[in-house]
Design an enzyme around this catalytic site. Structure first.
Site, short mmCIF file in Angstrom:
data_model
loop_
_atom_site.label_atom_id
_atom_site.label_comp_id
_atom_site.label_asym_id
_atom_site.label_seq_id
_atom_site.Cartn_x
_atom_site.Cartn_y
_atom_site.Cartn_z
N CYS A 178 11.19 18.20 67.19
CA CYS A 178 12.21 17.69 67.84
C CYS A 178 12.45 17.20 69.24
CB CYS A 178 13.65 18.42 67.69
SG CYS A 178 13.59 18.87 65.68
N HIS A 202 20.89 12.68 65.17
CA HIS A 202 19.43 13.18 65.55
C HIS A 202 18.21 12.65 64.66
CE1 HIS A 202 16.53 15.81 66.85
NE2 HIS A 202 16.55 16.98 66.13
#
Lengths: 98, 400
Positions: free
Chosen positions: B82, B350
Site C-alpha cells: 500500500c 484505496h
C-alpha cells in the site's frame, strides 16, 4: 473455510513443513486474538518454552480464543479439501481446556 | 531541498466497471500532459502499482505507461504494497536530487474490482508474511494492533469503538466535498456501530473499500515552477513484515522514524503541520497515525482526535464558537490540523498503488488554491503512506 495466502505448491509445502516439527506439540499463551467472520480466531502467541518468541496462527474453526488462553500447536487442515489441489495443512493453535 | 509539484491529477476512485487498468493509467497521464506544451520535458516516469500481475495479469507497467508519451521516456515500476505510491514519489525525488533529471512524472494506479472479493483478500494478503502469517487477513492484522493498543493504554472496547466511529464518520463527511471520492455520502454513527463485524473489534465501516483509481504528479526542480507547492521533506522507514517480530504493537515504529526524518529534512516540527493525509486503511490506523506522526503523545490519540474531529464537525457546520472546557486547545487544534480532507482511504477509496500519489496530488492542489476556505491559511501539509501492517512507512511534507 477459504484459505488465503494461496494454495501451496508441493515445493513450498515441502520447504515449510521442515520447520513445523520444531513447534508441533509445544504450548503457548495467547497474547492477542481477533475473531474473523465469526468462523475462527487469528492470534498472536507467546511460546511457553521460549519466552519472548512469538508466532501468529489460526485457531480451529468455530473455536474462539482470547488473551490469556493456553494453546498447544498442532498440524491441522487449513482449508476445504479439493479433489484436484494439494490438501493444505499447517500449524494451528488448539485450545487447552483446563 | 525544493521539489515542486508542477502538476497533478486524480481520477475518480470507485468501482469503475468501464475502465481498465490501461484506461486508468491513460486518464491519469493525459490529466497532466494535456497542460504541457513540451511533453519531452517529462524525462522519466515512476509507476506505482502493487499487484497488477495478479489482478489483471499485466506486468511490465513501466513500458506500458512510457508508451503513452510520444517520446517514450525511461520508466520503472515500484512496489511496496500500500506504500507503492509514496515509494514511487521517493524514487522520483532521489532521481531529481541526484541531478539526473529535472522533471519527472509519478503515476500510481490499481484496478481491483475485476476479481471477486475473496480473491482481492487473497491478493492483498501478499502484503503480509505469507509463511508466518497464513490464515490472516488485513482486517485481522489491524484488529490485533487495536487489541494491543487497548491493552497497552488501558482503553476499553467502548472507548475505542467511540473514537473509531468518529474517525469513520469524519472521513465520510470530508469526502462529500471531494468530487473524486468513492463514497460521497455522510454516514450516521449508528450505521458504523451496527455494521457487520469483520475482525473484532473492527467492523465493516472501519475498513477502507476495494477501489479502482489512478493519480499522477509531475515533480520538478525547475525554478519556473517556484509558485507551485513544494516538497520540502521526506522520510522512509521499515519495520518487520510480520507482527510477531515487532518490538511494539501499539505503535507503528516505521511511521515514527519516517516522520522524524521528514521533519528534520523540512526543518519543522509536528506542531507546524496544518493539514495531513494519513493512512487510514482501517480506522485504528488513523488513531495510531496521529500519535506516531507526533501530532500528540503516545496513548493520547483518543483525546486528540476527539477534540479535532469533534471540533471539525462543528466548524463545517459554520459555527466556529466551540464551547468547551478546553476552548483554547480546541481552537488551536482547529487552526493547526485538519485530518484527511480528501476523505482518507476510508471514504475517498484505496486503489492501492494510487493512494500515495493521490495524497501528494490532493494536498498540493489544496495548498495551491487561493480560495477563501478553511485551508487558506494552511502552510504545511503532510502525507503518510503505509505498506502492509506497518512494515513500510513513507512521510512527505509539502509547503504552500
Amino acid at each position: 473455510m477459504k484459505q488465503n495466502n494461496h494454495n501451496l505448491s508441493p515445493a513450498k509445502y515441502w520447504r515449510d513443513n521442515k520447520s513445523w516439527s520444531k513447534i508441533i506439540g509445544k504450548t503457548a499463551t495467547v497474547l492477542f486474538a481477533t475473531n474473523i467472520d465469526n468462523l475462527y480466531s487469528y492470534v498472536l502467541l507467546e511460546l511457553n518454552y521460549d519466552k519472548g518468541q512469538r508466532i501468529e496462527c489460526m485457531s480451529e474453526v468455530n473455536v474462539f480464543l482470547q488473551a490469556g488462553d493456553k494453546v498447544v500447536l498442532h498440524l491441522r487442515k487449513l482449508s476445504e479439501s479439493s479433489e484436484n489441489a494439494l490438501i493444505n495443512y499447517g500449524i494451528k493453535a488448539i485450545k487447552i481446556y483446563e | 531541498m525544493k521539489i515542486y509539484v508542477a502538476n497533478s491529477y486524480i481520477t475518480k476512485f470507485g468501482e469503475l466497471w468501464n475502465k481498465s487498468l490501461t484506461d486508468l493509467f491513460a486518464e491519469a497521464v493525459d490529466g497532466v500532459i494535456q497542460n504541457i506544451d513540451d511533453k519531452a520535458q517529462i524525462e522519466a516516469i515512476f509507476v506505482a502499482n502493487m499487484a497488477s500481475g495478479m489482478f489483471e495479469g499485466q506486468l511490465h507497467l513501466g513500458a506500458m505507461v512510457s508508451q503513452m508519451l510520444p517520446h517514450n521516456p525511461p520508466a520503472m515500476r515500484i512496489e511496496g504494497a500500500c506504500a507503492s505510491g509514496s515509494l514511487a514519489v521517493l524514487a522520483a525525488e532521489q532521481a531529481l536530487l541526484s541531478g539526473q533529471y529535472k522533471t519527472v512524472m509519478v503515476v500510481g494506479a490499481e484496478k481491483m474490482t475485476d476479481v471477486s472479493g475473496n480473491f482481492v483478500t487473497d491478493i492483498l494478503s501478499g502484503a503480509a508474511n505469507i509463511t508466518k502469517e497464513y490464515g490472516s487477513t488485513f482486517p485481522a492484522l489491524y484488529a490485533l494492533l487495536a487489541k494491543a493498543y487497548m491493552k497497552d493504554f488501558g482503553v476499553s472496547e467502548r472507548e475505542l469503538r467511540k473514537i473509531l466511529t468518529s474517525i469513520s464518520v469524519a472521513n465520510h463527511k470530508n469526502a462529500v466535498l471531494n468530487p473524486q471520492a468513492q463514497f460521497r455520502k455522510e454516514i450516521a454513527r449508528e450505521v458504523v456501530d451496527n455494521s457487520q463485524v469483520v475482525a473484532e473489534p473492527l467492523r465493516l465501516f472501519d475498513c477502507s473499500p476495494v477501489s479502482d483509481g489512478a493519480a499522477t504528479v509531475v515533480l520538478s526542480t525547475d525554478e519556473k515552477y517556484n509558485k507551485k507547492p513544494k516538497i520540502i521533506g521526506f522520510g522512509h522507514a521499515q519495520d518487520s513484515l510480520d507482527l510477531a517480530s515487532r518490538s511494539s504493537l501499539s505503535e507503528l515504529v516505521a511511521t515514527k522514524k519516517a516522520s522524524q526524518k521528514a521533519y528534520q529534512m523540512a526543518g519543522i516540527e509536528a506542531k507546524d503541520i496544518d493539514v495531513a493525509e494519513v493512512h487510514d486503511c482501517f480506522t485504528i490506523a488513523e488513531l495510531l497515525a496521529v500519535e506516531n506522526l507526533g501530532f500528540c503523545a503516545s496513548g493520547k490519540g483518543i483525546d486528540f482526535l476527539s477534540e479535532v474531529l469533534g471540533a471539525s464537525e462543528k466548524m463545517i457546520g459554520e459555527n466556529k464558537n466551540v464551547a468547551s472546557d478546553n476552548a483554547d486547545i480546541v481552537r488551536e487544534n482547529i487552526k493547526k490540523i485538519s485530518i484527511n480532507p480528501s476523505g482518507g482511504l476510508k471514504a475517498c477509496g484505496h486503489p492501492v498503488g494510487a493512494t500515495g500519489v493521490k495524497q501528494i496530488a490532493f494536498l498540493s492542489s489544496l495548498l495551491s488554491k487561493n480560495e477563501q476556505n478553511k485551508y487558506q491559511d494552511c502552510r504545511y501539509g503532510l502525507t503518510h503512506n503505509v505498506g502492509g501492517s506497518g512494515a513500510t512507512a513513507v512521510v512527505h511534507i509539502l509547503q504552500r
